[in-house]
Structure formats: structure tokens, C-alpha cells
Scaffold this active site. Structure first.
Site, PDB file in Angstrom:
ATOM      1  N   SER A 221       0.833  -1.198   0.000  1.00  0.00           N
ATOM      2  CA  SER A 221       0.000   0.000   0.000  1.00  0.00           C
ATOM      3  C   SER A 221       0.875   1.258   0.000  1.00  0.00           C
ATOM      4  O   SER A 221       1.629   1.480  -0.940  1.00  0.00           O
ATOM      5  CB  SER A 221      -0.959  -0.046   1.181  1.00  0.00           C
ATOM      6  N   ASP A 355      -9.948  -3.593  -5.685  1.00  0.00           N
ATOM      7  CA  ASP A 355      -9.370  -2.938  -4.509  1.00  0.00           C
ATOM      8  C   ASP A 355     -10.135  -1.642  -4.247  1.00  0.00           C
ATOM      9  O   ASP A 355     -10.068  -0.703  -5.055  1.00  0.00           O
ATOM     10  CB  ASP A 355      -7.891  -2.638  -4.773  1.00  0.00           C
ATOM     11  N   HIS A 384      -8.124  -5.032  -0.852  1.00  0.00           N
ATOM     12  CA  HIS A 384      -6.902  -4.295  -0.549  1.00  0.00           C
ATOM     13  C   HIS A 384      -6.048  -5.075   0.443  1.00  0.00           C
ATOM     14  O   HIS A 384      -6.433  -5.261   1.617  1.00  0.00           O
ATOM     15  CB  HIS A 384      -7.241  -2.915   0.031  1.00  0.00           C
TER      16      HIS A 384
END
Length: 443
Positions: A221, A355, A384
């Protein structure tokens, strides 16, 4: 279609890369086609590959939400020895090195606090003179970067770290961003998705501490954004030490990700407020030190309890802290797709099309296809940083990613294969560093 077929949750894979594949060559003239290498050794990453995710977590929202519902303490357990690294600006970063067993210690650095549950059973502080901080061995070493306000304790990090160290003989460490994972900041400085100074400094330290090791890197991320920016900025400087990297759930274009996050009701009313609470709590924990930054306390007192969205937080706090006008100025500058042309280390991105946080409609396929060093693995589902195969917390990517790094090290690095790319196949567009980047010489 049978009843059981109806409840299946199929995972489909698409691979994106340059048609002229990256080639590796050794001193004997033997070559390895990188794409073919991936397809033959890690069939899970081949275009058209299929698998199944949890039928209960049948979309990106459920997959993502499960990451906050499930307790992962009982799987992929990892023990860490923490060392506080001094940055050139006077700040400190917590480097957590994986160790075989928990070694309790009463030592606590003067600038830090004792570990509290749940970290106290797996973490201990190490001193600057410990042998763990220097070695002449040639073991492969993984360096990991976590997501926003996360840390080495995160289950997505441990899912790979535990396998590589226990099953494949890797050494591993995790760099926690300033103030994360129960670490204390010592200067009024935090981090963002384009802040590459800390990882650049730490990697230079690791290169000196372990002169014979080959390094592999992963990022998740926001950590994926930092890592991609770092590799693109470094260009050829680290290619003789960092052999390969992977990034997961990367918000490649932060402007598009911000739009994607806020355009849906779930994003605006659930994900964005949740992310904001995390960063607000981070700032509150370190407010006393952050007050040392001129003008910060006035902004803090006025806004800290009313900011509700991620871009609102970045407008008020992140942007000004790093001399950006607002969130859009920050997002536009720090978006790591702008550094893909400078990548000279094999870099694989893994993104899910559903996501709900990073987004699946803004993946940089056109940039990936211009650079033989880059590859993108897209899946139709997974949410995610989730990709859960079952409700026990088994992640689809953990085994193939760990196997990939192990085989890469054995068959490419150890056998002397190095990238062999004609200059005509490389992108030649000028790569501009993130505006906050401080150039640091690489050993």
C-alpha cells in the site's frame, strides 16, 4: 451450474509486461527470459491462471473489511529484535530484524518506551553493538515496508516474512515508518507516500552492515508507493545489491486513487474515515513532539478533532508538513508511476481490480509496458492487501511470492545472472525525483 459452482469465488490472473521481455545473462553467455522464468516457476502469476478465494468473502469490500475483523495473532508468528536507527536529520526509525525466538530484554532506548501488548510477546530491543547488526555471510535478505500507520506486526507482512525466514533460509527485516508500531518520534517529522529519504538511508546502512548479501524488497500500500518511488529514483545505483522487488496494493497514481476512494458511498463513508482515524491517532500520539514544528500546534488545535477524510487530513496536515500546497499537490508529486521509467531493478506489482482503496481502474499498464524491468500482476478479486482463500486468514499471494524470491535467488542471483538490456529497449524519459527527496550517495 451446480450449487457448489454457484458459491465458488474464482480468482483470475492477468500479467502485463513489455513484449520484449527482460533477459538475464551470465558470464557463460547463458540467458534467462524473465517472463518465461516467472511463468514456469510461479504458474500462479501467469496470464490465465486461476484459483479460488473464500466464497464467503466474495467481493473486494468483504475481503478488505475482513483484514480488520479477523485476529491474526495465531498464524504466521514472527519474532523481532528492534534497533533504533538514527537518521541524518536527528530523527529515528525502528528497524525490526527477524530472529528465531523471542529474547526478552530489560533494555529500552532512552527515546523509546517498553513494548506493550500485543507486541511485548514477540518484540525486544537490541543494542547498537549487537552482532546481529553486522555479518559477512551471503544469505539473501528481505527488506519490507508496511502500509499506512501499520508496522512489522501486520499480518500481510508476516505472511511473507515468516515463510521466507522459516522455509527458505532468508534473513529479513522491516522498516517501520516514523512513529509507527509503538515507536516514538524524536523530531517533528513524519512520512508520506513519496518520502524516500528514510528507506534510502536505511538501505545504505544495510549495504554496509551486510556487504555480501543480496537484497530483496517488498512494499504494501503506502509502503509500496514509497518503495516504487525509491527504486525509480535510484535507477542503476542499487541494481548490484537489490536484486528484485515486489509491491502489493500500490496506489500508483495517488490522484486517481483519491478519486476512486471517495467516489463510492463505501469509500467516502467507511474507508476514508477509517484511514483518517488511523492517521489522526498517530498524530495525537506524537503531538507533543510535533508541536516543535513552527505553526503546527495552532493547526492541530483547530483541526485535529474535525477532520474526517483522508484527503482532508492531507490538505491540512501532510501537505503543509512537507511544503505542499494541499493534498492534490502532494498526490501529484508523490505518485510513483512517475518514477517507473527509472526502474532498473526487476519490479513486480500485484494489484486487485476490486481494490476499494487503491483502486483498480488506474493501473499504469502503459508505463509498465515501456520498461522491461517492470511487470504487473492483476487479479479480478482480492480487495486491498487481502486475497483471502479462507476464513483462517490464508492469503493467496503468500506462498507463490515466497517461492518466487527463493527460486530467483537460487537460479538467477546465485548463478551469476544479471539483467542484459539493450539501451534501445529502455525508456529514456527524464525521471524527476519526489520534491522532498534528498540525494544520498550510495556506498
Amino acid at each position: 451450474m451446480t450449487f457448489s459452482d454457484y458459491w465458488q469465488n474464482p480468482l483470475l490472473v492477468k500479467q502485463v509486461s513489455l513484449e520484449n521481455h527482460l533477459l538475464f545473462k551470465n558470464k557463460n553467455g547463458n540467458t534467462i527470459d524473465f517472463t518465461q522464468f516467472v511463468d514456469s516457476n510461479i504458474p500462479e502469476f501467469k496470464t490465465g491462471a486461476t484459483d479460488y478465494l473464500s466464497s464467503v468473502l466474495f467481493n473486494g469490500h468483504l475481503q478488505t473489511c475482513f483484514t480488520t475483523i479477523k485476529k491474526f495473532e495465531d498464524i504466521d508468528e514472527v519474532n523481532y529484535r528492534r534497533f533504533m536507527m538514527k537518521y541524518p536529520d536527528g530523527g529515528e526509525g525502528a528497524l525490526d530484524i527477524v530472529v528465531p525466538a523471542h529474547n526478552p530484554s530489560s533494555y529500552v532506548p532512552k527515546t523509546q518506551l517498553p513494548f506493550v501488548p500485543p507486541l511485548d510477546t514477540h518484540y525486544s530491543y537490541g543494542k547498537d553493538d549487537e552482532s546481529l547488526l553486522k555479518s559477512e555471510d551471503d544469505k539473501p535478505m528481505l527488506v519490507a515496508l508496511h502500509g499506512l500507520t501499520g508496522g512489522s506486526h501486520e499480518s500481510y507482512v508476516r505472511s511473507i516474512v515468516s515463510r521466507l525466514t522459516e522455509k527458505y533460509g532468508f534473513e529479513a527485516c522491516v522498516l517501520n515508518s516514523r512513529g509507527c508500531c509503538q515507536s516514538q518520534i524524536t523530531t517533528p517529522q513524519l512520512y508520506n507516500g513519496g518520502w524516500t529519504n528514510d528507506i534510502s538511508f536505511i538501505m545504505n546502512q544495510l549495504f554496509q552492515m551486510y556487504p555480501n548479501r543480496s537484497f530483496y524488497m517488498i512494499g504494501f500500500s503506502l509502503g509500496a508507493s514509497i518503495l516504487s518511488n525509491y527504486i525509480g529514483e535510484q535507477n542503476n545505483k542499487i541494481s548490484n545489491r537489490v536484486r528484485c522487488a515486489m509491491v502489493f496494493g500500490n496506489p500508483w497514481d495517488m490522484l486517481r486513487s483519491d478519486y476512486y476512494l471517495n467516489r463510492s458511498r463505501m469509500g467516502y463513508n467507511l474507508y476514508s474515515p477509517a484511514l483518517t482515524r488511523n492517521v489522526v491517532n498517530l498524530v495525537k500520539r506524537h503531538a507533543i513532539t510535533l508541536y516543535e514544528k513552527p505553526g503546527f500546534q495552532a493547526i492541530y488545535d483547530q483541526h485535529i478533532d474535525i477532520v474526517k477524510t483522508a484527503n482532508g487530513f492531507d490538505d491540512i496536515f501532510t501537505g503543509p508538513m512537507f511544503n505542499y500546497k494541499d493534498s492534490k499537490d502532494y498526490y501529484g508529486d508523490a505518485s510513483c508511476f512517475k518514477r517507473l521509467a527509472g526502474v532498473r531493478v526487476p519490479l513486480i506489482g500485484l494489484n486487485s481490480m476490486d481494490d476499494p482503496i487503491a483502486g483498480g481502474d488506474n493501473l499504469p499498464e502503459e508505463y509498465i509496458k515501456k520498461n522491461p524491468f517492470t511487470m504487473l500482476i492483476e487479479t479480478n478479486g482480492g480487495g486491498h492487501l487481502a486475497w483471502f482463500k479462507d476464513l483462517n486468514g490464508t492469503r493467496w499471494f503468500a506462498d507463490p511470492v515466497s517461492k518466487f524470491f527463493s527460486i530467483f535467488h537460487k537460479e538467477i542471483t546465485k548463478k551469476g545472472f544479471k539483467p542484459d538490456v539493450p539501451d534501445t529497449q529502455l525508456p529514456h524519459e527524464k525521471v524527476v525525483n519526489v520534491r522532498t527527496t534528498i540525494d544520498q550517495p550510495t556506498p
